[in-house]
Design a protein around this motif. Structure first.
Motif, PDB file in Angstrom:
ATOM      1  N   LEU A  71       0.794  -1.230   0.000  1.00  0.00           N
ATOM      2  CA  LEU A  71       0.000   0.000   0.000  1.00  0.00           C
ATOM      3  C   LEU A  71       0.822   1.274   0.000  1.00  0.00           C
ATOM      4  O   LEU A  71       0.330   2.326  -0.405  1.00  0.00           O
ATOM      5  CB  LEU A  71      -0.916   0.037   1.237  1.00  0.00           C
ATOM      6  CG  LEU A  71      -1.978  -1.045   1.388  1.00  0.00           C
ATOM      7  CD1 LEU A  71      -2.772  -0.805   2.674  1.00  0.00           C
ATOM      8  CD2 LEU A  71      -2.903  -1.075   0.184  1.00  0.00           C
ATOM      9  N   PHE A  72       2.059   1.214   0.464  1.00  0.00           N
ATOM     10  CA  PHE A  72       2.761   2.437   0.841  1.00  0.00           C
ATOM     11  C   PHE A  72       3.946   2.767  -0.060  1.00  0.00           C
ATOM     12  O   PHE A  72       4.940   3.305   0.399  1.00  0.00           O
ATOM     13  CB  PHE A  72       3.227   2.339   2.294  1.00  0.00           C
ATOM     14  CG  PHE A  72       2.137   1.977   3.257  1.00  0.00           C
ATOM     15  CD1 PHE A  72       1.083   2.848   3.493  1.00  0.00           C
ATOM     16  CD2 PHE A  72       2.136   0.749   3.906  1.00  0.00           C
ATOM     17  CE1 PHE A  72       0.067   2.508   4.370  1.00  0.00           C
ATOM     18  CE2 PHE A  72       1.126   0.405   4.795  1.00  0.00           C
ATOM     19  CZ  PHE A  72       0.092   1.284   5.023  1.00  0.00           C
ATOM     20  N   GLU A  73       3.834   2.466  -1.339  1.00  0.00           N
ATOM     21  CA  GLU A  73       4.913   2.801  -2.264  1.00  0.00           C
ATOM     22  C   GLU A  73       4.936   4.308  -2.534  1.00  0.00           C
ATOM     23  O   GLU A  73       3.929   5.008  -2.408  1.00  0.00           O
ATOM     24  CB  GLU A  73       4.717   2.044  -3.575  1.00  0.00           C
ATOM     25  CG  GLU A  73       3.401   2.331  -4.266  1.00  0.00           C
ATOM     26  CD  GLU A  73       3.172   1.393  -5.431  1.00  0.00           C
ATOM     27  OE1 GLU A  73       4.145   1.091  -6.134  1.00  0.00           O
ATOM     28  OE2 GLU A  73       2.024   0.965  -5.639  1.00  0.00           O
ATOM     29  N   ASP A  74       6.131   4.821  -2.920  1.00  0.00           N
ATOM     30  CA  ASP A  74       6.266   6.240  -3.240  1.00  0.00           C
ATOM     31  C   ASP A  74       5.462   6.576  -4.489  1.00  0.00           C
ATOM     32  O   ASP A  74       5.383   5.779  -5.433  1.00  0.00           O
ATOM     33  CB  ASP A  74       7.737   6.598  -3.469  1.00  0.00           C
ATOM     34  CG  ASP A  74       8.551   6.578  -2.178  1.00  0.00           C
ATOM     35  OD1 ASP A  74       7.932   6.540  -1.099  1.00  0.00           O
ATOM     36  OD2 ASP A  74       9.789   6.593  -2.255  1.00  0.00           O
ATOM     37  N   GLU A  75       4.868   7.765  -4.486  1.00  0.00           N
ATOM     38  CA  GLU A  75       4.093   8.238  -5.621  1.00  0.00           C
ATOM     39  C   GLU A  75       4.582   9.615  -6.031  1.00  0.00           C
ATOM     40  O   GLU A  75       4.943  10.429  -5.189  1.00  0.00           O
ATOM     41  CB  GLU A  75       2.600   8.343  -5.260  1.00  0.00           C
ATOM     42  CG  GLU A  75       1.937   7.032  -4.900  1.00  0.00           C
ATOM     43  CD  GLU A  75       0.484   7.246  -4.505  1.00  0.00           C
ATOM     44  OE1 GLU A  75      -0.393   6.710  -5.195  1.00  0.00           O
ATOM     45  OE2 GLU A  75       0.240   7.962  -3.512  1.00  0.00           O
ATOM     46  N   LEU A 126       2.644  16.001   4.525  1.00  0.00           N
ATOM     47  CA  LEU A 126       3.081  14.609   4.384  1.00  0.00           C
ATOM     48  C   LEU A 126       4.519  14.541   3.873  1.00  0.00           C
ATOM     49  O   LEU A 126       5.316  13.722   4.347  1.00  0.00           O
ATOM     50  CB  LEU A 126       2.147  13.853   3.443  1.00  0.00           C
ATOM     51  CG  LEU A 126       0.725  13.620   3.947  1.00  0.00           C
ATOM     52  CD1 LEU A 126      -0.071  12.807   2.939  1.00  0.00           C
ATOM     53  CD2 LEU A 126       0.724  12.912   5.303  1.00  0.00           C
ATOM     54  N   LEU A 127       4.850  15.403   2.917  1.00  0.00           N
ATOM     55  CA  LEU A 127       6.205  15.408   2.377  1.00  0.00           C
ATOM     56  C   LEU A 127       7.225  15.764   3.452  1.00  0.00           C
ATOM     57  O   LEU A 127       8.318  15.197   3.504  1.00  0.00           O
ATOM     58  CB  LEU A 127       6.294  16.405   1.219  1.00  0.00           C
ATOM     59  CG  LEU A 127       7.501  16.291   0.290  1.00  0.00           C
ATOM     60  CD1 LEU A 127       7.534  14.927  -0.393  1.00  0.00           C
ATOM     61  CD2 LEU A 127       7.469  17.409  -0.748  1.00  0.00           C
ATOM     62  N   SER A 128       6.859  16.691   4.352  1.00  0.00           N
ATOM     63  CA  SER A 128       7.765  17.082   5.436  1.00  0.00           C
ATOM     64  C   SER A 128       8.019  15.942   6.408  1.00  0.00           C
ATOM     65  O   SER A 128       9.017  15.940   7.127  1.00  0.00           O
ATOM     66  CB  SER A 128       7.191  18.294   6.184  1.00  0.00           C
ATOM     67  OG  SER A 128       6.060  17.921   6.966  1.00  0.00           O
ATOM     68  N   LYS A 129       7.113  14.961   6.418  1.00  0.00           N
ATOM     69  CA  LYS A 129       7.289  13.779   7.274  1.00  0.00           C
ATOM     70  C   LYS A 129       7.971  12.631   6.535  1.00  0.00           C
ATOM     71  O   LYS A 129       8.110  11.534   7.068  1.00  0.00           O
ATOM     72  CB  LYS A 129       5.920  13.288   7.763  1.00  0.00           C
ATOM     73  CG  LYS A 129       5.173  14.273   8.637  1.00  0.00           C
ATOM     74  CD  LYS A 129       3.815  13.711   9.007  1.00  0.00           C
ATOM     75  CE  LYS A 129       3.970  12.427   9.791  1.00  0.00           C
ATOM     76  NZ  LYS A 129       2.739  11.684   9.928  1.00  0.00           N
ATOM     77  N   GLY A 130       8.368  12.879   5.282  1.00  0.00           N
ATOM     78  CA  GLY A 130       9.024  11.849   4.494  1.00  0.00           C
ATOM     79  C   GLY A 130       8.068  10.896   3.817  1.00  0.00           C
ATOM     80  O   GLY A 130       8.470   9.819   3.377  1.00  0.00           O
ATOM     81  N   GLU A 131       6.793  11.280   3.703  1.00  0.00           N
ATOM     82  CA  GLU A 131       5.798  10.420   3.059  1.00  0.00           C
ATOM     83  C   GLU A 131       5.537  10.927   1.642  1.00  0.00           C
ATOM     84  O   GLU A 131       4.941  11.976   1.457  1.00  0.00           O
ATOM     85  CB  GLU A 131       4.502  10.396   3.865  1.00  0.00           C
ATOM     86  CG  GLU A 131       4.658   9.820   5.260  1.00  0.00           C
ATOM     87  CD  GLU A 131       3.340   9.723   6.013  1.00  0.00           C
ATOM     88  OE1 GLU A 131       2.294   9.546   5.345  1.00  0.00           O
ATOM     89  OE2 GLU A 131       3.351   9.836   7.249  1.00  0.00           O
TER      90      GLU A 131
END
Length: 307
Positions: A71-75, A126-131
């Motif tokens: 579920l958690f691949e980079d997009e 989310l990006l700031s959290k590395g997601e």
């Protein structure tokens, strides 16, 4: 409650008793009601494993076994991330609930030119959290309306929550201040809403419009003479629905000049105070109350936690 655990890019689910004998195909099509395209993607790209091995989609599951979903691949981001201070009400690996401030769009009307909406801010957060994930908006609020908004953090959660919204399994409760005193304490407004052909942004009650159903209950009237406070919850999500319905009854929202309200305050007195739903994976009941970020004088008599 379903037992789940994130392991890197995978979600591990301990198959619960109610899934015993089901196939993975049953799970995607009947339990989660995932779109065909998304289901095909999980199947063709081997994004489902059982006890670490490629799963057979037509073989029955056994309760207690370990099902893994990728579920958690980079997009690649589809929205421009923009910083804005956010009030996060709830977050886990699957969902994000934000308390939207007033005077902010939920999403940009023109993604190429605008980047100051809530979804832009959520993407930055989310990006700031590395997601590296594309946040998915499940519903929206008018620009000048504040309160709880639900986002999904991956495609399967988004698909399940979209379906839950369509089936009215996500309850959104608003508080509003109306002009005048209602004839009855509680009730249901069932009046179709369509566009106002004489005004670009207005909506109106119209026999040819879309079905629109609003339930309401009066709260204490506080100290503001001539106001009625209500909580309202929707069966449908038409544009400006609460504003249109109460204005049509002769009780426009305080501050809602577009629909006949007096400009006593600088926006319509409408706040999405509560959001509740069953978590798409854990099956926990999630209830969030959104504190007010402005209008303390208008809503000071309302105990939001009692809504």
């Amino acid at each position: 409650m379903t037992i789940i655990k994130r392991t890197g890019e995978w979600l591990q689910i301990i198959v619960p008793d109610e899934w015993d004998g089901m196939t993975v195909d049953n799970l995607f099509r009947e339990v989660w009601e995932a779109p065909k395209k998304l289901t095909h993607q999980f199947r063709s790209e081997n994004k489902v494993l059982l006890e670490g091995d490629r799963v057979k989609w037509i073989s029955p599951l056994v309760s207690g076994s370990k099902l893994l979903l990728h579920l958690f691949e980079d997009e690649a981001s589809q929205i421009r991330p923009t910083y804005h201070d956010l009030d996060i009400l709830f977050e886990d690996d699957h969902v994000l609930i934000i308390n939207k401030p007033p005077f902010m769009n939920t999403h940009p009307n023109d993604p190429e030119k605008e980047s100051d909406s809530l979804i832009n801010a959520a993407a930055f957060y989310l990006l700031s959290k590395g997601e590296s994930a594309n946040v998915r908006q499940i519903h929206r609020l008018d620009r000048d309306t504040s309160g709880a908004i639900l986002f999904a953090k991956h495609a399967l959660a988004g698909a399940i929550l979209d379906r839950m919204l369509e089936k009215r399994e996500i309850k959104r409760t608003y508080i509003a201040a109306l002009h005048g005193r209602l004839n009855k304490r509680k009730g249901t407004i069932n009046m179709p809403i369509g566009r106002d052909r004489h005004h670009a942004t207005r909506r109106r009650v119209s026999p040819s419009g879309q079905m629109a159903v609003t339930h309401f209950e009066a709260l204490n009237e506080g100290k503001q003479k001539g106001f009625t406070f209500v909580k309202a919850w929707l069966e449908t999500g038409r544009t400006h629905q609460i504003r249109v319905h109460f204005s049509h009854l002769g009780h426009p929202l305080v501050g809602d000049v577009l629909y006949g309200g007096e400009p006593i305050i600088n926006r319509q007195a409408l706040h999405a105070a509560k959001l509740e739903f069953i978590h798409p994976f854990t099956k926990e009941i999630i209830i969030c109350h959104a504190p007010l970020l402005d209008l303390p004088d208008i809503f000071q008599a309302i105990d939001l936690n009692s809504i």
